[in-house]
Design a protein around this motif. Sequence first.
Motif, mmCIF file in Angstrom:
data_model
loop_
_atom_site.group_PDB
_atom_site.id
_atom_site.type_symbol
_atom_site.label_atom_id
_atom_site.label_comp_id
_atom_site.label_asym_id
_atom_site.label_seq_id
_atom_site.Cartn_x
_atom_site.Cartn_y
_atom_site.Cartn_z
ATOM 1 N N GLU A 128 8.836 -1.612 0.069
ATOM 2 C CA GLU A 128 7.778 -1.660 -0.907
ATOM 3 C C GLU A 128 6.716 -2.607 -0.410
ATOM 4 N N GLY A 129 5.538 -2.568 -0.959
ATOM 5 C CA GLY A 129 4.481 -3.461 -0.521
ATOM 6 C C GLY A 129 3.181 -3.107 -1.183
ATOM 7 N N ASN A 154 -2.332 -2.543 -6.023
ATOM 8 C CA ASN A 154 -0.959 -2.164 -6.296
ATOM 9 C C ASN A 154 -0.795 -1.707 -7.740
ATOM 10 N N GLN A 187 7.313 -4.772 -7.623
ATOM 11 C CA GLN A 187 6.867 -6.120 -7.309
ATOM 12 C C GLN A 187 5.851 -6.675 -8.312
ATOM 13 N N THR A 208 5.402 -7.500 0.808
ATOM 14 C CA THR A 208 5.240 -7.370 -0.638
ATOM 15 C C THR A 208 4.831 -8.686 -1.280
#
Length: 305
Positions: free
Chosen positions: A10-11, A18, A202, A223
Amino acid sequence: MAPPIWNVTEGTRSLESNRRGIRRRSLLIGATTVGAAGALGAAGCSRVPNGDTLARLQGQGTVRLGIAGEVPYGYIDDSGKFTGEAVELAKVIFKRLGVGHVQPVATDFSSLIPGLQTQQFDVVSAGMYINKERCQQVIFSDPEYQMLDSFIVRKGNPKDLHDYADCVKAKAKFGTGTGYAEIAYAVEAGYKESDIVILQDQVAGLNAVEAGRIDVFAGTALTTREVTKKSRRAEHTEPFAPLVGGKKHVDGGGFTFRSNDTQMRDAFNKEIHKMKASGELFRILRPFGFTQAEMTKLTAEELCK
């Protein structure tokens, strides 16, 4: 033990982008196919061994690309175009393999390998971590990146948390994301899985830390670095290697192929190795938040052990 099938990478490039990506992800999950034309670079086709799948893709001129709607790997940008490090890399490499059109197929991350195996798409391009369990089901290209872990903590890191052992010792309220590899790492360090707070992603992790609902949120170095950039109440810790089987472990993410598509995987690997050697790979990944420290010489064979 090696990280189990929950692993997910993920990031994000920024907190705001995001948040937009997560909203889009909710729209993408369960979708069928959405077209994404175009390719980066102007390279001709390489002469490569043509396995049955690659020959078919060359004949039809389109590759169906399994993605999970995740920033920075594969998502829709502000203009409505599919992009992300894995998507842009796929456009370049498949054009050089004689396949000029990339057609993303969006699904939930947990559905990527089953969807690949049932031919809903031809390749998975989602920055998927390579591990022993997955290697028993599919085959991988050599990774395009490597990744360490990091934490989101409150400003000043009041509990002095720098690795999983610190979290256990401090009895920190620990959170991570749905399906993240960090679940397994925390369990190995001493947490009961039932005590881990599982959050959507996140952004939810950042919000939970800022609000004091958890002490720490574990994710990848990319992330945590990117999602905390604009936060006034939280920060990220320095990257570190989690322990797997008592040894420091570095994860790597790569493209995923069906087990019988070895010739297509090998052709893909030839191109990605050229791009690593020339620096072109980093030039594609850098706009999505990757650093030189995340470039890698690891192989899928090493990560599958």
